[in-house]
Design a protein around this motif. Sequence first.
Motif, PDB file in Angstrom:
ATOM      1  N   LEU A 114       0.822  -1.211   0.000  1.00 21.86           N
ATOM      2  CA  LEU A 114       0.000   0.000   0.000  1.00 21.86           C
ATOM      3  C   LEU A 114       0.857   1.263   0.000  1.00 21.86           C
ATOM      4  O   LEU A 114       0.568   2.216  -0.732  1.00 21.86           O
ATOM      5  CB  LEU A 114      -0.948  -0.006   1.208  1.00 21.86           C
TER       6      LEU A 114
ATOM      7  N   PHE B 248       0.781   4.262  -2.698  1.00 21.27           N
ATOM      8  CA  PHE B 248       0.660   5.676  -2.319  1.00 21.27           C
ATOM      9  C   PHE B 248       1.754   6.489  -2.994  1.00 21.27           C
ATOM     10  O   PHE B 248       1.487   7.550  -3.578  1.00 21.27           O
ATOM     11  CB  PHE B 248       0.745   5.803  -0.790  1.00 21.27           C
TER      12      PHE B 248
ATOM     13  N   GLU C 219      -3.387   2.681   8.506  1.00 20.55           N
ATOM     14  CA  GLU C 219      -3.423   1.984   7.204  1.00 20.55           C
ATOM     15  C   GLU C 219      -4.681   2.378   6.420  1.00 20.55           C
ATOM     16  O   GLU C 219      -4.632   2.529   5.204  1.00 20.55           O
ATOM     17  CB  GLU C 219      -3.370   0.467   7.395  1.00 20.55           C
ATOM     18  N   GLU C 220      -5.801   2.531   7.122  1.00 21.56           N
ATOM     19  CA  GLU C 220      -7.045   2.977   6.471  1.00 21.56           C
ATOM     20  C   GLU C 220      -6.866   4.398   5.939  1.00 21.56           C
ATOM     21  O   GLU C 220      -7.277   4.713   4.823  1.00 21.56           O
ATOM     22  CB  GLU C 220      -8.209   2.912   7.469  1.00 21.56           C
TER      23      GLU C 220
ATOM     24  N   SER D  62      -4.872   4.270   2.879  1.00 15.12           N
ATOM     25  CA  SER D  62      -5.703   3.812   1.755  1.00 15.12           C
ATOM     26  C   SER D  62      -6.534   4.958   1.201  1.00 15.12           C
ATOM     27  O   SER D  62      -6.638   5.128  -0.025  1.00 15.12           O
ATOM     28  CB  SER D  62      -6.634   2.677   2.195  1.00 15.12           C
ATOM     29  N   GLN D  63      -7.135   5.728   2.098  1.00 14.77           N
ATOM     30  CA  GLN D  63      -7.945   6.871   1.657  1.00 14.77           C
ATOM     31  C   GLN D  63      -7.100   7.871   0.879  1.00 14.77           C
ATOM     32  O   GLN D  63      -7.532   8.379  -0.167  1.00 14.77           O
ATOM     33  CB  GLN D  63      -8.576   7.561   2.867  1.00 14.77           C
TER      34      GLN D  63
ATOM     35  N   ALA E 113      -4.198   7.342  -0.700  1.00 17.28           N
ATOM     36  CA  ALA E 113      -3.747   6.769  -1.971  1.00 17.28           C
ATOM     37  C   ALA E 113      -4.873   6.804  -2.998  1.00 17.28           C
ATOM     38  O   ALA E 113      -4.667   7.160  -4.166  1.00 17.28           O
ATOM     39  CB  ALA E 113      -3.252   5.342  -1.756  1.00 17.28           C
ATOM     40  N   LEU E 114      -6.081   6.448  -2.558  1.00 19.06           N
ATOM     41  CA  LEU E 114      -7.225   6.466  -3.468  1.00 19.06           C
ATOM     42  C   LEU E 114      -7.502   7.881  -3.957  1.00 19.06           C
ATOM     43  O   LEU E 114      -7.735   8.097  -5.154  1.00 19.06           O
ATOM     44  CB  LEU E 114      -8.461   5.894  -2.777  1.00 19.06           C
TER      45      LEU E 114
ATOM     46  N   LEU F 267      -4.636  -2.418  -6.862  1.00 25.56           N
ATOM     47  CA  LEU F 267      -4.515  -2.355  -5.403  1.00 25.56           C
ATOM     48  C   LEU F 267      -5.710  -1.654  -4.769  1.00 25.56           C
ATOM     49  O   LEU F 267      -6.219  -2.075  -3.731  1.00 25.56           O
ATOM     50  CB  LEU F 267      -3.221  -1.611  -5.035  1.00 25.56           C
ATOM     51  N   LEU F 268      -6.180  -0.577  -5.381  1.00 25.53           N
ATOM     52  CA  LEU F 268      -7.222   0.261  -4.784  1.00 25.53           C
ATOM     53  C   LEU F 268      -8.647  -0.139  -5.164  1.00 25.53           C
ATOM     54  O   LEU F 268      -9.596   0.286  -4.517  1.00 25.53           O
ATOM     55  CB  LEU F 268      -6.982   1.720  -5.163  1.00 25.53           C
TER      56      LEU F 268
ATOM     57  N   TYR G  77     -10.702  -1.959  -2.409  1.00 26.19           N
ATOM     58  CA  TYR G  77     -10.958  -1.014  -1.335  1.00 26.19           C
ATOM     59  C   TYR G  77     -12.091  -0.063  -1.732  1.00 26.19           C
ATOM     60  O   TYR G  77     -13.027   0.160  -0.950  1.00 26.19           O
ATOM     61  CB  TYR G  77      -9.681  -0.243  -1.021  1.00 26.19           C
TER      62      TYR G  77
END
Length: 187
Positions: free
Chosen positions: A3, A7, A111-112, A115-116, A118-119, A145-146, A149
């Motif tokens: 992840l 990012f 980590e969440e 993820s947010q 990176a998205l 990857l995304l 999610y």
Amino acid sequence: MRLLDGFDLALDTFSERVHRVDDDRWDTETPCAAWSVRDLVNHLTSEHLWAPWLLRGATLAEVGDRFDGDVLGDDPVAAWDGAAAGSRAAFHASGALDTPVQTSGGPTPAEEYLSQMALDLAVHGWDLARGIEVDDRIDPGVADLLLGYAEEKSAAWQNLGIFDPPVPVPDSAPPQDRLIAVLGRRP
């Protein structure tokens, strides 16, 4: 792909596109109906200015309104570069992903939060590319990857008004198209 690597790739792509914005393109529309290119870059710059604070354990109240409004000033590219460098360093700091961060949704696993972020970089990188009419490709590994999610979270985000309803695409569509579509954009 890890992840954090996704990012980094999404951050690099967004940065490259910010550097390609011509002086006369900052007011150009993007696929985000209410945002010009400048508005979109301002949004991401503000988010990345928050990251070092949140990853150090600051609360929303401690950060306050310091990153509200126009954070781009007279040099949007330099403002973005500074925010991106600080955000990258913060996410890569030893132990940064071990402690929950405070977000508007309450305590959130780091980590969440990653993820947010990176998205947001990947999808708004696509929006930016469309706004300035350059190659809109999302790295295939990042898109893959995304995608899961985004599919998992999209219904909740629509209920919050963050994204438009999904746009139908075939299951056989490439991950980028499915990622963009699940977040209400037309590939």
